[in-house]
Write a protein that holds these residues in place. Structure first.
Motif, PDB file in Angstrom:
ATOM      1  N   ARG A   1       0.828  -1.205   0.000  1.00  0.00           N
ATOM      2  CA  ARG A   1       0.000   0.000   0.000  1.00  0.00           C
ATOM      3  C   ARG A   1       0.867   1.262   0.000  1.00  0.00           C
ATOM      4  O   ARG A   1       0.604   2.207  -0.734  1.00  0.00           O
ATOM      5  CB  ARG A   1      -0.900  -0.032   1.247  1.00  0.00           C
TER       6      ARG A   1
ATOM      7  N   ARG B   1     -10.547   2.490  -0.219  1.00  0.00           N
ATOM      8  CA  ARG B   1     -11.329   3.032   0.886  1.00  0.00           C
ATOM      9  C   ARG B   1     -10.861   4.437   1.247  1.00  0.00           C
ATOM     10  O   ARG B   1     -11.642   5.279   1.671  1.00  0.00           O
ATOM     11  CB  ARG B   1     -11.184   2.107   2.087  1.00  0.00           C
TER      12      ARG B   1
ATOM     13  N   GLY C   1      -9.805   6.468  -0.860  1.00  0.00           N
ATOM     14  CA  GLY C   1     -10.120   7.358  -1.970  1.00  0.00           C
ATOM     15  C   GLY C   1      -8.977   7.602  -2.930  1.00  0.00           C
ATOM     16  O   GLY C   1      -9.083   8.452  -3.809  1.00  0.00           O
ATOM     17  N   LEU C   2      -7.882   6.875  -2.782  1.00  0.00           N
ATOM     18  CA  LEU C   2      -6.733   7.115  -3.654  1.00  0.00           C
ATOM     19  C   LEU C   2      -6.890   6.430  -5.007  1.00  0.00           C
ATOM     20  O   LEU C   2      -6.350   6.907  -6.000  1.00  0.00           O
ATOM     21  CB  LEU C   2      -5.447   6.617  -2.971  1.00  0.00           C
TER      22      LEU C   2
ATOM     23  N   ALA D   1      -7.454   7.572  -8.618  1.00  0.00           N
ATOM     24  CA  ALA D   1      -8.695   8.332  -8.575  1.00  0.00           C
ATOM     25  C   ALA D   1      -8.498   9.710  -9.185  1.00  0.00           C
ATOM     26  O   ALA D   1      -7.422  10.309  -9.079  1.00  0.00           O
ATOM     27  CB  ALA D   1      -9.194   8.457  -7.138  1.00  0.00           C
TER      28      ALA D   1
ATOM     29  N   PRO E   1      -5.163  11.912   3.396  1.00  0.00           N
ATOM     30  CA  PRO E   1      -6.021  11.041   2.594  1.00  0.00           C
ATOM     31  C   PRO E   1      -6.153   9.632   3.157  1.00  0.00           C
ATOM     32  O   PRO E   1      -7.088   8.934   2.866  1.00  0.00           O
ATOM     33  CB  PRO E   1      -5.338  11.023   1.232  1.00  0.00           C
TER      34      PRO E   1
ATOM     35  N   MET F   1      -7.031   8.653   5.988  1.00  0.00           N
ATOM     36  CA  MET F   1      -8.008   8.566   7.068  1.00  0.00           C
ATOM     37  C   MET F   1      -7.399   8.831   8.444  1.00  0.00           C
ATOM     38  O   MET F   1      -8.003   8.534   9.453  1.00  0.00           O
ATOM     39  CB  MET F   1      -8.709   7.201   7.114  1.00  0.00           C
TER      40      MET F   1
ATOM     41  N   ARG G   1     -12.691  -0.437  12.490  1.00  0.00           N
ATOM     42  CA  ARG G   1     -12.310   0.747  11.732  1.00  0.00           C
ATOM     43  C   ARG G   1     -13.358   1.837  11.868  1.00  0.00           C
ATOM     44  O   ARG G   1     -13.053   3.020  11.866  1.00  0.00           O
ATOM     45  CB  ARG G   1     -12.138   0.352  10.267  1.00  0.00           C
TER      46      ARG G   1
ATOM     47  N   TRP H   1      -1.400  14.309  -4.980  1.00  0.00           N
ATOM     48  CA  TRP H   1      -2.012  14.130  -3.671  1.00  0.00           C
ATOM     49  C   TRP H   1      -1.420  15.013  -2.587  1.00  0.00           C
ATOM     50  O   TRP H   1      -0.257  15.349  -2.605  1.00  0.00           O
ATOM     51  CB  TRP H   1      -1.926  12.689  -3.234  1.00  0.00           C
ATOM     52  N   THR H   2      -2.258  15.362  -1.666  1.00  0.00           N
ATOM     53  CA  THR H   2      -1.840  16.346  -0.674  1.00  0.00           C
ATOM     54  C   THR H   2      -2.308  15.998   0.721  1.00  0.00           C
ATOM     55  O   THR H   2      -3.118  15.133   0.929  1.00  0.00           O
ATOM     56  CB  THR H   2      -2.425  17.719  -1.031  1.00  0.00           C
ATOM     57  N   ARG H   3      -1.761  16.747   1.659  1.00  0.00           N
ATOM     58  CA  ARG H   3      -2.235  16.740   3.038  1.00  0.00           C
ATOM     59  C   ARG H   3      -2.879  18.094   3.285  1.00  0.00           C
ATOM     60  O   ARG H   3      -2.423  19.100   2.758  1.00  0.00           O
ATOM     61  CB  ARG H   3      -1.043  16.537   3.972  1.00  0.00           C
TER      62      ARG H   3
END
Lengths: 234, 234
Positions: free
Chosen positions: A8, A52, A54-55, A67, A226, A228, B52, B160-162
DNA sequence: AAGTGGTCTAGACCACATA
DNA sequence: ATGTGGTCTAGACCACTTC
């Protein structure tokens, strides 16, 4: 570091670095089993986690893809105000200003109405107006809420719920301003939260609370990654 | 309805109904495999999902337990304002009012500063002040953002970002009030969002935006179910 | 020491979207 | 028609925690 997290993490890094762009196809599961010399279930679990978060998006027969749109999402955690304040090293106090029984058709029957102020040290911090459905929480009728805020009590006396939050900005009215020790018209953050108890297929109103924070004393801060992971500020 | 979801749903229902209370132990995995006559992996997947979602806590050797505190959490989804407005059947328009190059030490170098107003129909809806790091997003220097709002453009041009969100209430200053067509001092909802790009172990600032909404025109509404299902209102 | 959850394997069948 | 992801099985070993 488990193998699943390694897979991952590798893919996540390739997406974040820009090597894999939105719309690009990710290697098929069976290809990844070869790359990592592992079972398909392990690869599948890693990809499920990415989806899950969203990536990636997964489509049968087509494969998995990076995505397209990054839906900007903030996760706000609104814990007990008492915990929030004591966590900062300040002393917390709740002062009830009103208590009455009434009927509220919107809440499906008789309610207990509680009003009060949360203090941070000696300063008013939040003005709270709360309605509690007595048909849903009969035990609340025996509570005065003179020294304990309703929020904490409800957390321990009501089973799982569904909630709806509304956050808005409002100008403090004269009585609100007096209770909070600010000038009328001050911009305030208003958080309204309605809570239902899920009984089979029907939802029963439990409580409805409106909390008013002077704008200069409160920020909701949420850190969002992203994957979570959530941080809380205040 | 898969078996995993059935197991998960059954346990969730028992928790929500109050039959299983916080602290109660959930049957061991090997017991559930007997109950549902299935493999342990299926049971494990169902319990992992419940954990979760925060409904249960799992401890080695001890078992799985109904989670104690119901952390009240609101998930706010802040999509493109354009989508939000067009979804309501209104016409959307972006009007840039300012564009300049500057330096911002907080953003780690040269930036592009954009200011403008989002319109809902003919009414100003949101005042936006945005800083874009040019070292992070060099391509932004060639964009005028005269007709396209920076938000949508960035979504398609930055990986992608934070992000970090701060929500607060502020009184509109005179220039802000003029841009929004309200009277100075009006209570406004301020959403500030900072975004970083994750490069290995260091985070590079990408953009920082402050959006100001007149309090009477905007509510953030989030529906929250403990099982991570999210609805969006506005 | 014993038993749990955490993880992984090497298969399998199915529904379904795509080519 | 084909091959994908979705789901499931019946094992297995390990780390860890509690007994």
């Amino acid at each position: 570091m488990t193998l699943e997290k390694r897979i991952r993490g590798d893919i996540e890094a390739r997406i974040r670095s820009g090597e894999l762009k939105p719309g690009d196809r990710i290697p098929f599961e069976h290809e990844l089993t070869v790359t990592y010399a592992c079972a398909r279930a392990t690869v599948s679990k890693a990809l499920t986690g990415l989806a899950r978060a969203g990536l990636i998006e997964r489509r049968r027969k087509a494969g998995s893809f990076v995505a397209h749109r990054h839906v900007q999402t903030a996760v706000l955690e609104v814990p007990d105000l008492e915990k929030l304040i004591t966590a900062r090293g300040e002393t917390y106090r709740w002062q009830r200003t009103h208590r009455s029984l009434a009927a509220e058709p919107d809440m499906g029957g008789p309610i207990l109405r509680i009003e009060g102020v949360h203090y941070c040290g000696d300063d008013p911090f939040c003005l709270e107006t709360r309605l509690i459905s007595l048909s849903s929480v009969p035990a609340a009728a025996h509570e005065t809420f003179a020294t304990q805020a309703p929020g904490g009590w409800l957390l321990t006396h009501v089973p799982w719920t569904r909630a709806r939050h509304a956050i808005s900005a409002r100008a403090a009215t004269h009585p609100q301003a007096r209770a909070l020790g600010v000038t009328p018209g001050t911009a305030c953050l208003a958080i309204e939260r309605r809570t239902w108890r899920v009984m089979g297929r029907i939802d029963v109103p439990v409580t409805r609370v409106c909390q008013l924070f002077p704008g200069d004393r409160y920020d909701l801060v949420a850190e969002f990654n992203p994957g979570m992971q959530v941080d809380l500020g205040g």
